[in-house]
Write a protein that holds these residues in place. Sequence first.
Motif, PDB file in Angstrom:
ATOM      1  N   LYS A 181     -11.074   3.223   4.795  1.00 18.23           N
ATOM      2  CA  LYS A 181     -10.840   2.728   3.432  1.00 18.23           C
ATOM      3  C   LYS A 181      -9.401   2.236   3.299  1.00 18.23           C
ATOM      4  O   LYS A 181      -8.467   2.894   3.775  1.00 18.23           O
ATOM      5  CB  LYS A 181     -11.093   3.822   2.392  1.00 18.23           C
ATOM      6  N   ILE A 182      -9.228   1.119   2.614  1.00 15.03           N
ATOM      7  CA  ILE A 182      -7.911   0.601   2.258  1.00 15.03           C
ATOM      8  C   ILE A 182      -7.892   0.396   0.744  1.00 15.03           C
ATOM      9  O   ILE A 182      -8.710  -0.349   0.200  1.00 15.03           O
ATOM     10  CB  ILE A 182      -7.599  -0.736   2.967  1.00 15.03           C
ATOM     11  N   SER A 240      -5.586  -8.871   0.688  1.00 16.20           N
ATOM     12  CA  SER A 240      -6.635  -8.588  -0.290  1.00 16.20           C
ATOM     13  C   SER A 240      -6.054  -7.979  -1.569  1.00 16.20           C
ATOM     14  O   SER A 240      -5.111  -7.190  -1.534  1.00 16.20           O
ATOM     15  CB  SER A 240      -7.663  -7.620   0.304  1.00 16.20           C
ATOM     16  N   LYS A 241      -6.636  -8.341  -2.696  1.00 13.66           N
ATOM     17  CA  LYS A 241      -6.227  -7.799  -3.986  1.00 13.66           C
ATOM     18  C   LYS A 241      -7.215  -6.760  -4.505  1.00 13.66           C
ATOM     19  O   LYS A 241      -7.072  -6.259  -5.624  1.00 13.66           O
ATOM     20  CB  LYS A 241      -6.087  -8.932  -5.004  1.00 13.66           C
ATOM     21  N   VAL A 242      -8.228  -6.451  -3.675  1.00 13.49           N
ATOM     22  CA  VAL A 242      -9.220  -5.444  -4.056  1.00 13.49           C
ATOM     23  C   VAL A 242      -9.347  -4.416  -2.941  1.00 13.49           C
ATOM     24  O   VAL A 242      -9.012  -4.673  -1.785  1.00 13.49           O
ATOM     25  CB  VAL A 242     -10.600  -6.090  -4.338  1.00 13.49           C
ATOM     26  N   ASN A 243      -9.831  -3.231  -3.303  1.00 16.13           N
ATOM     27  CA  ASN A 243     -10.055  -2.184  -2.306  1.00 16.13           C
ATOM     28  C   ASN A 243     -11.017  -2.676  -1.240  1.00 16.13           C
ATOM     29  O   ASN A 243     -11.965  -3.420  -1.532  1.00 16.13           O
ATOM     30  CB  ASN A 243     -10.615  -0.926  -2.966  1.00 16.13           C
ATOM     31  N   THR A 244     -10.784  -2.253  -0.009  1.00 19.88           N
ATOM     32  CA  THR A 244     -11.593  -2.714   1.113  1.00 19.88           C
ATOM     33  C   THR A 244     -12.109  -1.507   1.881  1.00 19.88           C
ATOM     34  O   THR A 244     -11.320  -0.685   2.360  1.00 19.88           O
ATOM     35  CB  THR A 244     -10.765  -3.621   2.042  1.00 19.88           C
ATOM     36  N   PHE A 245     -13.446  -1.406   1.995  1.00 26.09           N
ATOM     37  CA  PHE A 245     -14.071  -0.268   2.652  1.00 26.09           C
ATOM     38  C   PHE A 245     -14.995  -0.757   3.767  1.00 26.09           C
ATOM     39  O   PHE A 245     -15.244  -1.952   3.928  1.00 26.09           O
ATOM     40  CB  PHE A 245     -14.897   0.555   1.648  1.00 26.09           C
ATOM     41  N   GLU A 250     -28.656   3.173  -8.854  1.00 29.69           N
ATOM     42  CA  GLU A 250     -27.268   3.361  -9.291  1.00 29.69           C
ATOM     43  C   GLU A 250     -26.635   2.060  -9.776  1.00 29.69           C
ATOM     44  O   GLU A 250     -25.497   2.065 -10.250  1.00 29.69           O
ATOM     45  CB  GLU A 250     -26.426   3.939  -8.141  1.00 29.69           C
ATOM     46  N   LYS A 251     -27.384   0.944  -9.612  1.00 29.33           N
ATOM     47  CA  LYS A 251     -26.890  -0.374 -10.023  1.00 29.33           C
ATOM     48  C   LYS A 251     -25.547  -0.708  -9.361  1.00 29.33           C
ATOM     49  O   LYS A 251     -24.585  -1.116 -10.002  1.00 29.33           O
ATOM     50  CB  LYS A 251     -26.763  -0.452 -11.548  1.00 29.33           C
ATOM     51  N   ILE A 252     -25.492  -0.519  -8.057  1.00 28.87           N
ATOM     52  CA  ILE A 252     -24.278  -0.825  -7.286  1.00 28.87           C
ATOM     53  C   ILE A 252     -24.407  -2.274  -6.817  1.00 28.87           C
ATOM     54  O   ILE A 252     -24.954  -2.566  -5.741  1.00 28.87           O
ATOM     55  CB  ILE A 252     -24.121   0.138  -6.088  1.00 28.87           C
ATOM     56  N   ASN A 253     -23.902  -3.177  -7.613  1.00 23.84           N
ATOM     57  CA  ASN A 253     -24.187  -4.597  -7.419  1.00 23.84           C
ATOM     58  C   ASN A 253     -23.645  -5.175  -6.117  1.00 23.84           C
ATOM     59  O   ASN A 253     -24.243  -6.085  -5.531  1.00 23.84           O
ATOM     60  CB  ASN A 253     -23.643  -5.402  -8.604  1.00 23.84           C
ATOM     61  N   ASP A 254     -22.507  -4.692  -5.661  1.00 22.05           N
ATOM     62  CA  ASP A 254     -21.894  -5.286  -4.464  1.00 22.05           C
ATOM     63  C   ASP A 254     -22.238  -4.515  -3.192  1.00 22.05           C
ATOM     64  O   ASP A 254     -21.651  -4.758  -2.136  1.00 22.05           O
ATOM     65  CB  ASP A 254     -20.375  -5.354  -4.626  1.00 22.05           C
ATOM     66  N   ALA A 255     -23.176  -3.585  -3.275  1.00 18.83           N
ATOM     67  CA  ALA A 255     -23.440  -2.687  -2.149  1.00 18.83           C
ATOM     68  C   ALA A 255     -24.104  -3.400  -0.981  1.00 18.83           C
ATOM     69  O   ALA A 255     -24.863  -4.361  -1.144  1.00 18.83           O
ATOM     70  CB  ALA A 255     -24.305  -1.528  -2.613  1.00 18.83           C
ATOM     71  N   LYS A 256     -23.800  -2.898   0.208  1.00 20.98           N
ATOM     72  CA  LYS A 256     -24.497  -3.313   1.424  1.00 20.98           C
ATOM     73  C   LYS A 256     -24.657  -2.069   2.291  1.00 20.98           C
ATOM     74  O   LYS A 256     -23.963  -1.063   2.096  1.00 20.98           O
ATOM     75  CB  LYS A 256     -23.716  -4.404   2.159  1.00 20.98           C
ATOM     76  N   LEU A 257     -25.576  -2.143   3.228  1.00 27.60           N
ATOM     77  CA  LEU A 257     -25.816  -1.009   4.119  1.00 27.60           C
ATOM     78  C   LEU A 257     -25.202  -1.297   5.485  1.00 27.60           C
ATOM     79  O   LEU A 257     -25.275  -2.419   5.996  1.00 27.60           O
ATOM     80  CB  LEU A 257     -27.317  -0.748   4.254  1.00 27.60           C
ATOM     81  N   LYS A 288     -17.250  -1.522  -2.908  1.00 28.97           N
ATOM     82  CA  LYS A 288     -15.916  -1.351  -3.475  1.00 28.97           C
ATOM     83  C   LYS A 288     -15.946  -0.457  -4.705  1.00 28.97           C
ATOM     84  O   LYS A 288     -14.916   0.035  -5.162  1.00 28.97           O
ATOM     85  CB  LYS A 288     -15.316  -2.718  -3.829  1.00 28.97           C
ATOM     86  N   MET A 289     -17.143  -0.240  -5.256  1.00 26.25           N
ATOM     87  CA  MET A 289     -17.295   0.602  -6.437  1.00 26.25           C
ATOM     88  C   MET A 289     -17.439   2.082  -6.077  1.00 26.25           C
ATOM     89  O   MET A 289     -17.350   2.953  -6.940  1.00 26.25           O
ATOM     90  CB  MET A 289     -18.534   0.163  -7.241  1.00 26.25           C
ATOM     91  N   VAL A 290     -17.657   2.364  -4.792  1.00 25.01           N
ATOM     92  CA  VAL A 290     -17.936   3.742  -4.370  1.00 25.01           C
ATOM     93  C   VAL A 290     -16.930   4.145  -3.294  1.00 25.01           C
ATOM     94  O   VAL A 290     -17.061   3.746  -2.128  1.00 25.01           O
ATOM     95  CB  VAL A 290     -19.382   3.881  -3.831  1.00 25.01           C
ATOM     96  N   ALA A 291     -15.941   4.941  -3.688  1.00 29.32           N
ATOM     97  CA  ALA A 291     -14.932   5.380  -2.724  1.00 29.32           C
ATOM     98  C   ALA A 291     -15.431   6.552  -1.890  1.00 29.32           C
ATOM     99  O   ALA A 291     -15.128   6.656  -0.701  1.00 29.32           O
ATOM    100  CB  ALA A 291     -13.642   5.767  -3.453  1.00 29.32           C
TER     101      ALA A 291
END
Length: 684
Positions: free
Chosen positions: A680-681, A469-474, A554-561, A519-522
């Motif tokens: 978190k990675i 992966s080239k992006v943070n993974t949580f 919060e406009k967290i577009n990629d968020a999931k629960l 990925k926007m919220v660490a």
Amino acid sequence: MSIEKILNPESIVVIGASRNPNKVGSAILKNIRSTYGGKIFVVNPFADKIQEIKSYKSITNIKEKVDVAVISIPADEVLQALKDCEKKKVEAAIIISAGFKEIGKAGSKREAELRAFLKNSKMRVIGPNCLGVISLDPPVNMTFVDPNTKIFKGTTAFISQSGALLSAIVDDASESDIGFSKIISVGNAVDIDEADLLDYLREDEKTKSIVLYLEGLNNGEKFLRSLKEATKKKPVIILKGGRSNKTSSAVMSHTGSLAGDYKAYELAFEKAGAITVSNVDDLFNFMRDASKFDIKTDEVIVATNAGGGGVITSDHINEKGLKMAQISDKTVLDLSKILPPESNLHNPIDMLGDASPDRYKNTLEVLAELKKPIIVVFSPQEMSMPIETAKVIYNIHTKKPSLPLLSVFLGGTNVEKARRFLVERALPVYEYPNEAVDIISGLHFYYSHRNSTYYRYDREKAKITSFKSKVNTFGMDAKLIFDKIGINTVNGAVISEEASLKRTAEKIGYQCVLKISSKMVAHKNKIGGVITNIKNYNELEKAFKGLSQKIRDEKINDAKLELYEDATKGKTNPVEILLGGHRDAVFGPMIALGIGGVHANEIDEVEFVLPQISDQKIKELKNTKVGKLIVSVGGHQMLDTFIAYAIRLGKFMEANKNVKDIDLNPVVISENRTVAVDFKIFVE
């Protein structure tokens, strides 16, 4: 063998020698002439003769063979000088000239050109931007240190990245009767670096110990490999400049922010069995005394004529993790025959303030039979005899030269002659007890760590998992990776829609935890993105709606629960541990084990290890706060589980160079279960 040629040349040319006595080129030539017995040549196109030596317009005009070129000319002329040296078939060069990467962009460009040239050349180079090189046997001084500086022959090699510090230490060393075998300023190290010099010096029979001053490294892996090989043969002492924590506050991971800039250096030095010091005073003490004896026990004996001196020394011993040696009944009986009834016959042994030289002699002869390090603390009293006592210590040493017998003469002018007497005879003597304790502690560490074993590490057959992966993974995506590695994680699932909420909760069970994953919220807790202690569906439905609204607000577009079991449900006194990884720019991955939870950074109680963890380091971990905490909750088997996790994380990071940081915080220990509940990675 170009390093040998540099340190033992048959002929030297000074390119840039000067008639001006205030120029660097003049000082270099003067030092060479006063110390060296081989052929000396001079290159200066604007002079016919310098210091009574014929001057050539170019090195190519010299008909005789030249081994080493010492270059002290403007930086923009250095590359051409090297090309001329190559034409002349000069084997090695020392570039004194400054004006390279240390001055910025223009200098960096010049340095890159040097590196490109040397990559295809057989010539070896020390520098640029260095003080030069000194060898004491056979003697040659190719530096611009003050020609009046006294430099004694000894058995310590000194490598320094700072020419100014090197010059100051060499100047001061003569006052402490410290001698050297080699003195080398590496400068910017475009070619020969610290690792190359360690490889050479470990085989040098005239060098018994190696001292380094380091500020940074270009190739940590190469240096660590050479350092490990060097410490197998002789003590290596390191003073590292720039130890303060400068880690950016912008670091997103708990582990990364806790690591600090110096931590990886500290771990690497420790792994290799090198002795680290934090100041120049300690550096001097180890320069003088590191090669004088082996210390293979952590038990220390203290003998003194001052009760307070004995107590202070004992405190230092305990603070360093050493032990006060137990005095056997037989030894107590022997001491009782030679010491006054008021004396303390147990460690620390108090010979009383009126102790005569004979009392010292008799006491030390008894204690010497125990074959353990002895610190003799002398305090000047009206009836005491410093010089005579120093002579007793010297005589004991001559009879038992391998005995670690260290002296502390407290005081000033009253004991100065006694100290000088011992220094002149190369015996370890100090002004304060902590100095003697530091020597014993450092040498005990060296002899117990230089041949570390890795039996536990070798037993761990970690699964190697690819992570591209080239992006943070949580969240769940990261959890799946850790499941593959073999780290136990909490049960969980992604909630894709409200309709699946009840069914998923029934599988996982109450009480449970609902989290935002993005990925926007660490750090989810900072935005209120975690709801815990959910006991039933009504509470879960409310939590779901609340977090869903927060995502929109919060406009967290990629968020999931994501829904997880609560690892603490029904458990008494669960403990939270931080397990993580951080990739250092110089030495690569290091693994963290500490007190965890949302306040991990504030608590800052964390131990770091390199991925290849030694059996000795594991033993030390058991005695740390976090190690004791884990053992207190889950026993030694639980600590071994965390060691296994640390090894698996390390191998994962070694296999995946794109991984910058890992946070498993917290890993919850409750009863006989250990489970990671947040994952978190972070990638480069």
